[in-house]
Design an enzyme around this catalytic site. Structure first.
Site, mmCIF file in Angstrom:
data_model
loop_
_atom_site.group_PDB
_atom_site.id
_atom_site.type_symbol
_atom_site.label_atom_id
_atom_site.label_comp_id
_atom_site.label_asym_id
_atom_site.label_seq_id
_atom_site.Cartn_x
_atom_site.Cartn_y
_atom_site.Cartn_z
ATOM 1 N N SER A 270 -1.255 35.535 -4.104
ATOM 2 C CA SER A 270 -2.623 36.029 -4.295
ATOM 3 C C SER A 270 -3.657 34.918 -4.297
ATOM 4 C CB SER A 270 -2.672 36.861 -5.563
ATOM 5 O OG SER A 270 -3.879 37.553 -5.622
ATOM 6 N N HIS A 271 -4.364 34.770 -5.418
ATOM 7 C CA HIS A 271 -5.475 33.819 -5.498
ATOM 8 C C HIS A 271 -4.998 32.404 -5.833
ATOM 9 C CE1 HIS A 271 -4.472 35.754 -9.224
ATOM 10 N NE2 HIS A 271 -4.809 34.625 -9.826
ATOM 11 N N ASP B 156 -9.854 37.287 -1.779
ATOM 12 C CA ASP B 156 -8.876 36.293 -2.226
ATOM 13 C C ASP B 156 -7.770 36.086 -1.182
ATOM 14 O OD1 ASP B 156 -7.459 38.675 -2.575
ATOM 15 O OD2 ASP B 156 -6.428 37.948 -4.363
ATOM 16 N N ASP C 285 -4.717 37.142 -0.633
ATOM 17 C CA ASP C 285 -4.017 38.271 -0.011
ATOM 18 C C ASP C 285 -4.924 39.468 0.262
ATOM 19 O OD1 ASP C 285 -4.226 38.709 -2.767
ATOM 20 O OD2 ASP C 285 -2.468 40.015 -2.806
ATOM 21 N N ASP D 20 -6.850 41.443 -1.648
ATOM 22 C CA ASP D 20 -7.029 42.617 -2.493
ATOM 23 C C ASP D 20 -8.210 42.491 -3.462
ATOM 24 O OD1 ASP D 20 -5.771 40.792 -4.140
ATOM 25 O OD2 ASP D 20 -4.084 42.089 -4.685
ATOM 26 N N ARG D 21 -8.795 41.298 -3.573
ATOM 27 C CA ARG D 21 -9.940 41.150 -4.480
ATOM 28 C C ARG D 21 -11.240 40.994 -3.706
ATOM 29 N NH1 ARG D 21 -8.308 37.272 -9.464
ATOM 30 N NH2 ARG D 21 -6.235 38.151 -9.788
ATOM 31 N N LYS E 65 -5.424 47.334 -4.918
ATOM 32 C CA LYS E 65 -6.842 47.051 -4.837
ATOM 33 C C LYS E 65 -7.141 46.565 -3.429
ATOM 34 C CE LYS E 65 -6.198 42.722 -7.434
ATOM 35 N NZ LYS E 65 -4.928 42.844 -8.165
#
Ligand code: VG1
Ligand code: CO
Length: 548
Positions: free
Chosen positions: A117-118, A282, A284, A286-287, A381
């Protein structure tokens, strides 16, 4: 690649690295290079997830260092476990929301998403594997706990041999033993889904006018998606998408869309006047972070604005079944839900808790304060979805982001909100601080705090309204007598030491002062929690690493 004998690898000792209760494995890239490390986690997952033999599996990732090599290993292990079809993407590029969509669309048994992710990527950064279930969302705790249990007793794993790595450069069809591997473009189906939800003509008209947009993909997975959507289909000028080529180390950056790590974009919007709208996603995808000219939209407020304006968007024109937010997210959405007469659920942190509510049709929108927003279109998300949602609202309303916010607060009141993150603190110090406050909770009730009184002090626990499962230990809450609150949580996603998150919130009604600086509005609570929890003293840090 047709003759693919299956090799049985015996492990000298089982692998015990996955934290129970987490839906994947997130560790340093170095650790993932330990022999049998990735394989052990995949073996445990393939044994536990239902429907693997004869089923379909989706695999792809955010393009970070290790992505392609991991796809190769997972494909060969899937073949050894009797998977009938593996779907992956060109370059192995697949955002988390796009993966969720593919799992649902193809009725897959699960998805394997390669991302931390982030967290930063590269040989010195982090890597991760997330297992998503057949509904497209993070697997529920029952499954993650079973995967964890399987890793504790693992004696070996099965993997098909292959002569050459999977050719991922172009779409095509291949086979490993009896398993078919289909390589598709990871952007196409996601774009088609967005076109079903949003008014592309209207957004295109906005973007072709003098409304200027800057989108920062942070050298991560949303580059190809953002380019196709914004510059391709919606006709925004070339250069609208910044840092749009996914890089294995994200250009050395930290692909976390907040004011600290996406500061170039933030400066462009908050200090300059060349742009009307800014957004970032981010690692991946999703944010999302949403910015207007001289205006930062707090993620908790963003969810409230989407809720209040949902019927302006074609995909949500019929209204919302209900909404949900994670506990640390502000109650801005609760106030809107009340006005709309719909239910609002408060869940623990993490998207898996929204999954049950979405599957049961109880909610349509949901979100978290950590820049995550989404809906029932998938079970994750979705960063670019939120960007398009905002653009659709702005296109219909024909006003600025700042005007949308001012109108919103004037109607519903404002939840002043901030999150202070203390990153990479010594694990002992963090747990010592946290456990001390936890023990103090009962005696805090009735005590003065920041000029108010503590009305409730508890450790948040959640009973899932759909399946009745109970999740406890989700964050220490101090609820004050005027509705303000402070929450303390330890992060579950960091990989270096521990991260303490302090969440602060205070409500001002429409008649109050709606134009304060949030840090000033929350100032007395910030110093009161520092004193009570001995944050500076115990962490040795005189300020947070990230302030949102
Ligand atoms: C963080 C966020 C949380 C989010 C999680 C996964 O968790 O606070 O809201 O669901 O990351 O997001 P934590 O435990 O570090 O606070 V992602 O973009 O990694 O799927
Ligand atoms: Co993410």
């Amino acid at each position: 690649m047709t003759s693919s004998p299956i090799r049985q690898v015996t492990l000298a000792q089982p692998f015990t690295d996955q934290k129970p209760g987490t839906s994947g494995l997130r560790k340093s890239s170095r650790q993932f290079q330990t022999p049998h490390y990735l394989e052990s986690f995949i073996e445990a997952s393939l044994r536990v997830v239902p429907g693997i033999a004869g089923g379909t599996v989706v695999v792809g990732g955010d393009g970070r260092y290790g992505n392609r090599a991991a796809i190769d290993v997972i494909a060969r292990m899937a073949a050894a476990h009797g998977v009938s079809r593996l779907i992956t993407t060109t370059g192995g590029i697949l955002s988390t929301p796009a993966a969720s969509n593919l799992i649902r669309q193809h009725g897959a048994a699960c998805g394997v998403i390669l991302s931390a992710s982030h967290n930063p990527g590269g040989p010195e950064g982090d890597f991760g594997v997330k297992i998503n279930g057949a509904n497209g969302g993070p697997t529920p705790e029952s499954v993650t706990d079973a995967i964890h249990a399987a890793t504790l007793t693992l004696e070996g794993y099965r993997i098909a041999e292959a002569d050459a790595p999977l050719p991922l450069d172009v779409p095509g069809s291949h086979s490993i033993g009896t398993m078919t591997v289909t390589v598709i473009d990871g952007v196409d189906d996601y774009v088609a889904l967005m076109q079903q939800l949003f008014d592309f003509e209207r957004i295109a008209a906005l973007l072709k006018g003098d409304f200027r947009v800057a989108f920062d993909a942070m050298h991560a997975v949303t580059g190809p998606y953002g380019s196709r959507l914004l510059e391709g289909l919606l006709g925004a000028p070339a250069g609208t998408v910044r840092n749009g080529i996914p890089l294995e180390d994200f250009g050395g950056g930290h692909p976390d869309p907040n004011l600290t790590y996406a500061h170039e974009l933030a400066e462009l919007l908050l200090q300059g006047n060349a742009y009307d709208f800014g957004a970032a996603c981010d690692g991946d995808g999703d944010r999302n972070m949403i910015l207007g000219r001289s205006c930062f939209v707090n993620p908790s407020d963003s969810l409230a604005v989407l809720t209040a304006n949902a019927t302006l968007v074609p995909g949500y024109a019929k209204g919302l079944a209900g909404v949900a937010r994670s506990m640390p997210t502000s109650a801005a959405t609760d106030v809107v839900a009340k006005a709309l007469g719909i239910s609002c659920y408060e869940t623990p942190t993490g998207w898996k808790f929204f999954g049950n509510l979405l599957d049961a049709g109880r909610i349509t929108l949901c979100g978290e304060e950590s820049f995550g927003t989404g809906s029932d279109h998938i079970r994750e998300k979705d960063g670019l979805w939120a960007v398009l949602f905002w653009l659709n609202i702005l296109a219909v309303r024909g006003c600025s982001v700042a005007a949308v916010m001012a109108e919103h607060w004037g109607r519903f009141g404002r939840h002043y909100y901030s999150r202070h993150d203390y990153e990479a603190i010594a694990s002992d110090a963090a747990h010592g601080l946290y456990d001390r406050v936890k023990v103090m909770l009962p005696e805090l009730v009735g005590q003065p705090f920041a000029g108010r009184t503590i009305a409730t002090a508890d450790d948040f626990a959640y009973t899932d309204p759909v399946d009745g499962s109970i999740t406890s230990g989700q964050g220490l809450r101090l609820l004050l007598d005027d509705g303000s609150r402070v929450v303390l949580r330890l992060s579950g996603t960091g990989t270096q030491g521990a991260t303490l998150r302090v969440y602060l919130e205070s409500y001002v009604p429409p008649s109050g002062d709606l134009n304060q600086d949030p840090q000033a509005a929350l100032g007395s609570m910030i110093s009161a929690i520092d004193e009570l929890a001995e944050i500076k003293q115990r962490t040795g840090m005189d300020r947070p690493t990230v302030i949102t």
